[in-house]
Design a protein around this motif. Structure first.
Motif: not given
Length: 212
Positions: A28, A56-57, A60, A63, A85, A88, A90
């Protein structure tokens, strides 16, 4: 370090030959500064770093596919690829993607957990469910990653809606930086939250990379 908004950031020279024993850290973008500091401090010259966009934080769901594309792009040039990562947000999809690709990733639900230390974070999670966390990166990028994406620059009245159930802002400091601490304190004031600074250093990120 400024990070490109829509492309990979790669800190390496010419692509290494397959079988050279080099490791690619696919990370990331929010972790670039910390990873580079660890590489330098430990002399991990066998590692190259490629970062996906830090934005992308806050997306998610994008990602896993971004990681898949990057692994496919780079895997023929490296002996190993390690995905820096955690889950996060996902919902387990990133772990599933990494398993399918045969690459390992950092353990933990998110960076706040592995910076704290996953075991320690699990212990305190029940008592800190009203805490809002910031890392060094998020303190530096508070407006770009918190204030503006949540629309608080245009509608400050939404602060109570978003943060009314939070009690404190916990700044997980990776470094001893008085200026960042003061900026984090200001972030807490802007959100109407109590402030706590907790020095975590790099937490489990250090041991995860050291294992490579």
């Amino acid at each position: 370090m400024p990070l490109p908004p829509d492309s990979e950031l790669t800190t390496k020279g010419l692509a290494p030959e397959k079988g050279s024993g080099r490791v690619l850290l696919l990370a990331c973008g929010a972790l670039a500064r910390e990873i580079l500091a660890l590489k330098k401090a430990n002399g991990w010259d066998h590692m190259d770093l490629t970062c996906l966009p830090a934005i992308l934080h806050i997306h998610p769901e994008k990602i896993p596919e971004a990681v898949r594309d990057a692994v496919v792009k780079h895997r023929d040039a490296y002996a190993d690829i390690f995905v820096v990562y955690a889950d996060c947000g996902t919902g387990g999809l990133l772990q599933k993607t990494c398993d399918e690709l045969g690459v390992a990733m950092v353990s933990g639900p998110h960076c706040y957990s592995f910076f704290e230390g996953n075991e320690r974070f699990a212990e305190i999670a029940e008592s800190e469910f009203t805490a809002f966390y910031l890392t060094d990166f998020l303190v530096r990028q508070f407006d770009a990653f918190v204030w503006k994406p949540m629309g608080l620059d245009r509608h400050p009245e939404l602060i109570d809606m978003y943060f009314g159930n939070y009690e404190k802002l916990v700044y997980q400091a990776q470094t001893e930086d008085p200026d960042l601490t003061e900026k984090a304190r200001v972030c807490a004031d802007r959100l109407g939250l109590a402030f706590e600074r907790r020095f975590t250093g790099y937490g489990d990120l250090t041991s995860a990379l050291k294992s490579l």
